[in-house]
Design a protein around this motif. Sequence first.
Motif, PDB file in Angstrom:
ATOM      1  N   GLN A 293       0.846  -1.195   0.000  1.00 38.70           N
ATOM      2  CA  GLN A 293       0.000   0.000   0.000  1.00 38.70           C
ATOM      3  C   GLN A 293       0.883   1.247   0.000  1.00 38.70           C
ATOM      4  OE1 GLN A 293      -0.546  -2.296   2.800  1.00 38.70           O
ATOM      5  NE2 GLN A 293      -1.696  -3.502   1.307  1.00 38.70           N
TER       6      GLN A 293
ATOM      7  N   LEU B 161       1.674   3.098  -2.639  1.00 40.37           N
ATOM      8  CA  LEU B 161       2.589   3.107  -3.784  1.00 40.37           C
ATOM      9  C   LEU B 161       2.400   4.407  -4.552  1.00 40.37           C
ATOM     10  CD1 LEU B 161       1.990  -0.552  -4.995  1.00 40.37           C
ATOM     11  CD2 LEU B 161       4.055   0.321  -3.873  1.00 40.37           C
TER      12      LEU B 161
ATOM     13  N   LEU C 204       7.145   3.695  -7.131  1.00 40.47           N
ATOM     14  CA  LEU C 204       6.492   2.540  -7.738  1.00 40.47           C
ATOM     15  C   LEU C 204       7.392   1.884  -8.768  1.00 40.47           C
ATOM     16  CD1 LEU C 204       4.156   0.663  -8.370  1.00 40.47           C
ATOM     17  CD2 LEU C 204       3.164   2.478  -9.801  1.00 40.47           C
TER      18      LEU C 204
ATOM     19  N   GLU D 113       8.711  -2.043  -8.843  1.00 43.70           N
ATOM     20  CA  GLU D 113       8.498  -2.910  -9.999  1.00 43.70           C
ATOM     21  C   GLU D 113       9.819  -3.494 -10.495  1.00 43.70           C
ATOM     22  OE1 GLU D 113       4.488  -0.959 -11.972  1.00 43.70           O
ATOM     23  OE2 GLU D 113       6.445  -0.163 -12.527  1.00 43.70           O
TER      24      GLU D 113
ATOM     25  N   ARG E 216       2.310  -9.089 -11.626  1.00 42.17           N
ATOM     26  CA  ARG E 216       1.942  -7.993 -10.731  1.00 42.17           C
ATOM     27  C   ARG E 216       0.693  -7.299 -11.263  1.00 42.17           C
ATOM     28  NH1 ARG E 216       5.781  -5.569 -14.057  1.00 42.17           N
ATOM     29  NH2 ARG E 216       5.054  -3.617 -15.011  1.00 42.17           N
ATOM     30  N   THR E 217       0.030  -6.622 -10.359  1.00 43.42           N
ATOM     31  CA  THR E 217      -1.032  -5.695 -10.726  1.00 43.42           C
ATOM     32  C   THR E 217      -1.015  -4.561  -9.730  1.00 43.42           C
ATOM     33  OG1 THR E 217      -3.408  -5.417 -11.070  1.00 43.42           O
ATOM     34  CG2 THR E 217      -2.755  -7.027  -9.429  1.00 43.42           C
ATOM     35  N   VAL E 218      -1.156  -3.344 -10.245  1.00 37.47           N
ATOM     36  CA  VAL E 218      -1.191  -2.144  -9.407  1.00 37.47           C
ATOM     37  C   VAL E 218      -2.440  -1.370  -9.774  1.00 37.47           C
ATOM     38  CG1 VAL E 218      -0.039   0.012  -8.782  1.00 37.47           C
ATOM     39  CG2 VAL E 218       1.324  -2.053  -9.210  1.00 37.47           C
ATOM     40  N   GLN E 219      -3.234  -1.061  -8.763  1.00 40.01           N
ATOM     41  CA  GLN E 219      -4.466  -0.291  -8.959  1.00 40.01           C
ATOM     42  C   GLN E 219      -4.432   0.872  -7.974  1.00 40.01           C
ATOM     43  OE1 GLN E 219      -6.507  -1.187 -11.413  1.00 40.01           O
ATOM     44  NE2 GLN E 219      -5.480  -3.150 -11.827  1.00 40.01           N
TER      45      GLN E 219
ATOM     46  N   THR F 288      -3.090   3.164  -5.487  1.00 38.20           N
ATOM     47  CA  THR F 288      -1.922   3.156  -4.599  1.00 38.20           C
ATOM     48  C   THR F 288      -1.690   1.799  -3.945  1.00 38.20           C
ATOM     49  OG1 THR F 288      -3.276   3.955  -2.744  1.00 38.20           O
ATOM     50  CG2 THR F 288      -2.146   5.615  -4.083  1.00 38.20           C
TER      51      THR F 288
ATOM     52  N   GLY G  81      -0.897  -2.523  -4.595  1.00 38.06           N
ATOM     53  CA  GLY G  81      -0.362  -3.426  -5.601  1.00 38.06           C
ATOM     54  C   GLY G  81      -0.160  -4.823  -5.060  1.00 38.06           C
TER      55      GLY G  81
ATOM     56  N   TRP H 195       2.191  -8.367  -5.967  1.00 39.96           N
ATOM     57  CA  TRP H 195       3.234  -9.058  -6.717  1.00 39.96           C
ATOM     58  C   TRP H 195       3.135 -10.541  -6.407  1.00 39.96           C
ATOM     59  CZ3 TRP H 195       3.508  -4.007  -5.885  1.00 39.96           C
ATOM     60  CH2 TRP H 195       4.166  -3.195  -6.807  1.00 39.96           C
TER      61      TRP H 195
END
Length: 359
Positions: A159, A161, A166, A170, A180-183, A185, A187, A189
């Motif tokens: 949290q 991010l 970021l 990564e 990975r997925t970041v939505q 702030t 994410g 992994w």
Amino acid sequence: MVERMARGTATMRATVRRWTRRRAGTRPADARGRSAWTRGRVLAAAAVLTAALLTFHRAVPDSLGGPASLLESFLPWLGLVVVALLALGLLRRSALALVALLLPVAAWTYLFGGLLLPAPEPGADDLVVVQHNVSDENTDPAGTARALAGAGPDLIALQELVPPALAVYEKTLAPDYPYRTVQGTVGLWSKHPLTDAGPLDIRPRDITEDWSRGLRAVAHTPHGEIAAYVVHLPSVRMGAGGLASSRRDESARLLGQAVAAEELSRVILAGDLNGTVDDRGLDPLTGRLNVAERGVAFSFPAAFPLARIDQVMARSATVTRIRTLPATGSDHLPVAARITPDRSPAQDGPTKDTGDAGP
């Protein structure tokens, strides 16, 4: 002769009185005429009150500043009150207080004693999940990422991010965590493929600005598909009116509804929930998900941890142990949880595949 008999009778009476006191575990009365069973009434009352707060904390009203949430956030620390009362009871030589202390000792042991027991040995099917609020003020994101990866988890939930940190996370995590997925702030992994990745709407109604602090993805692990949720619930603030937790509570309700509607039987939820598992504000989650069976893992604040507000929960799985990892550049400590999936989960429903969430 009569005088000797009188002296002997007096001696016998004194001996009986001493024997009676020893048998009863008492000591001579103090200057105010109070015995070990009559002095220390205030301490005994405090012990009973402490036991009542531990046992019936759900009965404490949560209006007028949220005293119940505040109590429940620090409920394990009532154990220190028990220790203090024990010391005072011994100092006062109060049998009454010491017997009354059995009540809070039993209540605390029932609620929290199991967390201190050794965890079972790791199993071949276990998953390890690391949860960490990395802080948007973290000056060493690369070092933080390496520390988290060093624990060897299957999933890493983060949290706060923010760019440009970021990009550092990564790059640093990519070799060992290619998915990975970041939505917003938050994410996730993963060592395992991720599909169905997307944002999760848990925004309270009174927040009108851009706010994205939740995601859902499906992790394809060797033990089957698992719905993974990563969230960051709103903060709880102390103000002139007391504890302000309405936003956190509303967000928790929205998250609980999403978990209840989840079609996959196996669920892992990791996040900064800004609340402990004893806080009634998280009931929409703790009522549907299993919490850690072993481990205390106070995670906040990092400098002097007082509560675990970073949580890992699961459905159709057991969180067998949770522990803290060494401090990073964040004001939170990372936590690592070991999860044992159930051997025979309920039949999973269909999920919509939107493609891998990869590098």
